[in-house]
Design a protein around this motif. Structure first.
Motif, mmCIF file in Angstrom:
data_model
loop_
_atom_site.group_PDB
_atom_site.id
_atom_site.type_symbol
_atom_site.label_atom_id
_atom_site.label_comp_id
_atom_site.label_asym_id
_atom_site.label_seq_id
_atom_site.Cartn_x
_atom_site.Cartn_y
_atom_site.Cartn_z
ATOM 1 N N MET A 100 0.843 -1.200 0.000
ATOM 2 C CA MET A 100 0.000 0.000 0.000
ATOM 3 C C MET A 100 0.880 1.253 0.000
ATOM 4 O O MET A 100 0.596 2.230 -0.710
ATOM 5 N N ASP A 101 1.944 1.223 0.780
ATOM 6 C CA ASP A 101 2.873 2.361 0.810
ATOM 7 C C ASP A 101 3.527 2.558 -0.557
ATOM 8 O O ASP A 101 3.667 3.696 -1.036
ATOM 9 N N LYS A 102 3.923 1.450 -1.176
ATOM 10 C CA LYS A 102 4.545 1.527 -2.506
ATOM 11 C C LYS A 102 3.555 2.064 -3.532
ATOM 12 O O LYS A 102 3.922 2.855 -4.409
ATOM 13 N N LEU A 103 2.294 1.623 -3.418
ATOM 14 C CA LEU A 103 1.276 2.089 -4.357
ATOM 15 C C LEU A 103 1.138 3.606 -4.289
ATOM 16 O O LEU A 103 1.080 4.281 -5.326
ATOM 17 N N ASN A 104 1.120 4.137 -3.072
ATOM 18 C CA ASN A 104 1.009 5.593 -2.903
ATOM 19 C C ASN A 104 2.207 6.316 -3.526
ATOM 20 O O ASN A 104 2.054 7.384 -4.137
ATOM 21 N N LYS A 105 3.385 5.734 -3.388
ATOM 22 C CA LYS A 105 4.586 6.340 -3.973
ATOM 23 C C LYS A 105 4.546 6.251 -5.493
ATOM 24 O O LYS A 105 4.965 7.165 -6.199
ATOM 25 N N PHE A 106 4.038 5.119 -5.995
ATOM 26 C CA PHE A 106 3.916 4.962 -7.445
ATOM 27 C C PHE A 106 2.952 5.989 -8.021
ATOM 28 O O PHE A 106 3.178 6.532 -9.104
ATOM 29 N N VAL A 107 1.859 6.236 -7.281
ATOM 30 C CA VAL A 107 0.855 7.217 -7.731
ATOM 31 C C VAL A 107 1.487 8.602 -7.826
ATOM 32 O O VAL A 107 1.207 9.369 -8.756
ATOM 33 N N GLU A 108 2.356 8.922 -6.867
ATOM 34 C CA GLU A 108 3.040 10.214 -6.885
ATOM 35 C C GLU A 108 3.921 10.358 -8.127
ATOM 36 O O GLU A 108 4.177 11.472 -8.595
ATOM 37 N N LYS A 109 4.365 9.225 -8.668
ATOM 38 C CA LYS A 109 5.232 9.244 -9.855
ATOM 39 C C LYS A 109 4.426 9.172 -11.152
ATOM 40 O O LYS A 109 4.998 9.085 -12.235
ATOM 41 N N GLY A 110 3.099 9.164 -11.018
ATOM 42 C CA GLY A 110 2.267 9.177 -12.219
ATOM 43 C C GLY A 110 1.531 7.898 -12.527
ATOM 44 O O GLY A 110 0.773 7.824 -13.496
ATOM 45 N N PHE A 111 1.739 6.865 -11.714
ATOM 46 C CA PHE A 111 1.039 5.597 -11.948
ATOM 47 C C PHE A 111 -0.435 5.751 -11.586
ATOM 48 O O PHE A 111 -0.783 6.285 -10.536
ATOM 49 N N ILE A 112 -1.305 5.282 -12.472
ATOM 50 C CA ILE A 112 -2.748 5.320 -12.218
ATOM 51 C C ILE A 112 -3.209 3.905 -11.878
ATOM 52 O O ILE A 112 -3.244 3.033 -12.758
ATOM 53 N N PRO A 113 -3.547 3.644 -10.625
ATOM 54 C CA PRO A 113 -3.957 2.296 -10.226
ATOM 55 C C PRO A 113 -5.221 1.857 -10.959
ATOM 56 O O PRO A 113 -6.102 2.666 -11.234
ATOM 57 N N ASN A 114 -5.287 0.581 -11.283
ATOM 58 C CA ASN A 114 -6.493 0.029 -11.881
ATOM 59 C C ASN A 114 -7.112 -0.988 -10.926
ATOM 60 O O ASN A 114 -6.654 -1.153 -9.799
ATOM 61 N N CYS A 115 -8.129 -1.657 -11.406
ATOM 62 C CA CYS A 115 -8.845 -2.607 -10.547
ATOM 63 C C CYS A 115 -7.914 -3.701 -10.025
ATOM 64 O O CYS A 115 -8.003 -4.106 -8.868
ATOM 65 N N MET A 116 -7.002 -4.164 -10.881
ATOM 66 C CA MET A 116 -6.065 -5.203 -10.476
ATOM 67 C C MET A 116 -5.187 -4.752 -9.314
ATOM 68 O O MET A 116 -4.915 -5.534 -8.390
ATOM 69 N N SER A 117 -4.757 -3.505 -9.352
ATOM 70 C CA SER A 117 -3.898 -2.963 -8.287
ATOM 71 C C SER A 117 -4.610 -3.050 -6.941
ATOM 72 O O SER A 117 -4.058 -3.551 -5.945
ATOM 73 N N TYR A 118 -5.849 -2.548 -6.920
ATOM 74 C CA TYR A 118 -6.608 -2.541 -5.671
ATOM 75 C C TYR A 118 -7.016 -3.950 -5.240
ATOM 76 O O TYR A 118 -7.028 -4.261 -4.045
ATOM 77 N N ASN A 119 -7.353 -4.790 -6.194
ATOM 78 C CA ASN A 119 -7.753 -6.159 -5.862
ATOM 79 C C ASN A 119 -6.638 -6.902 -5.141
ATOM 80 O O ASN A 119 -6.890 -7.661 -4.194
ATOM 81 N N SER A 120 -5.408 -6.708 -5.593
ATOM 82 C CA SER A 120 -4.263 -7.381 -4.960
ATOM 83 C C SER A 120 -4.141 -6.970 -3.499
ATOM 84 O O SER A 120 -3.920 -7.810 -2.618
ATOM 85 N N ILE A 121 -4.307 -5.672 -3.237
ATOM 86 C CA ILE A 121 -4.157 -5.168 -1.871
ATOM 87 C C ILE A 121 -5.339 -5.599 -0.997
ATOM 88 O O ILE A 121 -5.155 -5.995 0.167
ATOM 89 N N ILE A 122 -6.542 -5.533 -1.539
ATOM 90 C CA ILE A 122 -7.725 -5.981 -0.792
ATOM 91 C C ILE A 122 -7.578 -7.446 -0.410
ATOM 92 O O ILE A 122 -7.789 -7.837 0.746
ATOM 93 N N ASP A 123 -7.199 -8.276 -1.381
ATOM 94 C CA ASP A 123 -7.027 -9.707 -1.124
ATOM 95 C C ASP A 123 -5.913 -9.946 -0.111
ATOM 96 O O ASP A 123 -6.016 -10.823 0.753
ATOM 97 N N GLY A 124 -4.846 -9.154 -0.209
ATOM 98 C CA GLY A 124 -3.737 -9.298 0.735
ATOM 99 C C GLY A 124 -4.145 -9.016 2.162
ATOM 100 O O GLY A 124 -3.832 -9.786 3.084
ATOM 101 N N PHE A 125 -4.872 -7.924 2.369
ATOM 102 C CA PHE A 125 -5.335 -7.594 3.724
ATOM 103 C C PHE A 125 -6.291 -8.653 4.263
ATOM 104 O O PHE A 125 -6.249 -9.001 5.451
#
Length: 225
Positions: A100-125
């Motif tokens: 989740m921390d990495k995702l936030n840093k990636f977003v700051e660099k211009g990465f736009i999360p998609n459904c797969m990005s969030y699904n991985s984190i939801i499933d992980g938690f």
């Protein structure tokens, strides 16, 4: 190929490295990677993405992280596939908070999360038993305009069933249906498993209601199949 005088390309090496990674032979994959660099060929973003995924699948987290850092240090820009592979890999090895921390840093660099990005984190938690954090990510996902899919809802339903909260699992199912999404066999299986583990079909207080719920789910499952 080599005996015929045909020089292997980056694509040739990427395919061989991918094959070894899929078989879990990371030593051979790493050896091929070094051999490729030794011939003067430059690894591309796909090469690194394949190796990152391979190391995560093998449980060799530090090597995966090292590969990502090496790629960035060389000025090779990660693709959406690379980012999602990295995030999913951290979640699979039980480091969802780091993901989740990495995702936030990636977003700051211009990465736009998609459904797969969030699904991985939801499933992980959920696999870590942190349903509260999973729901927080789900809400963030919706607020960012990313539409949840069947996988998203199935993970949440599974989490609620694991935490013995069938009512919220059914509420999530209803929300899913309102959005026009059809439950698949996996989602129905999770709900059936949740009811069975609660022994709701045998409970004196709720036996009739929950038995009807279970029969209804089984009927729908037979229709889907």
């Amino acid at each position: 190929m080599v005996n015929e005088g045909v020089e292997p390309s980056v694509v040739s090496y990427n395919n061989l490295i991918l094959g070894h990674c899929r078989k879990g032979n990371m030593d051979l994959a790493s050896r091929l990677f070094s051999e490729m660099l030794g011939t003067g060929l430059k690894a591309n973003v796909l090469t690194y993405s394949i190796l990152i995924d391979g190391y995560f699948r093998k449980g060799e987290t530090e090597q995966a992280l090292g590969m990502f850092d090496q790629m960035v240090d060389l000025g090779i820009s990660p693709t959406d596939f690379t980012f999602n592979t990295f995030i999913n890999g951290l979640c699979k090895v039980g480091r969802t908070s780091d993901a989740m921390d990495k995702l936030n840093k990636f977003v700051e660099k211009g990465f736009i999360p998609n459904c797969m990005s969030y699904n991985s984190i939801i499933d992980g938690f959920i696999k870590e038993g942190d349903i509260t954090s999973a729901l927080a990510v789900y809400r963030e996902m919706c607020e960012c305009g990313v539409t949840p899919n069947v996988v998203t809802y199935t993970s949440l339903i599974h989490g609620f069933c694991k935490s013995n909260n069938i009512d919220l699992a059914l509420k999530m199912r209803n929300e899913m249906k309102k959005k026009g999404l059809q439950l698949d066999v996996t989602a129905y299986g999770v709900l059936i498993d949740g009811f069975c583990k609660r022994r709701d079909m045998e409970n004196d207080v709720n036996s009739s209601t929950n038995s009807l719920k279970l029969v209804y789910i089984l009927m729908q499952l037979s229709i889907v199949v």
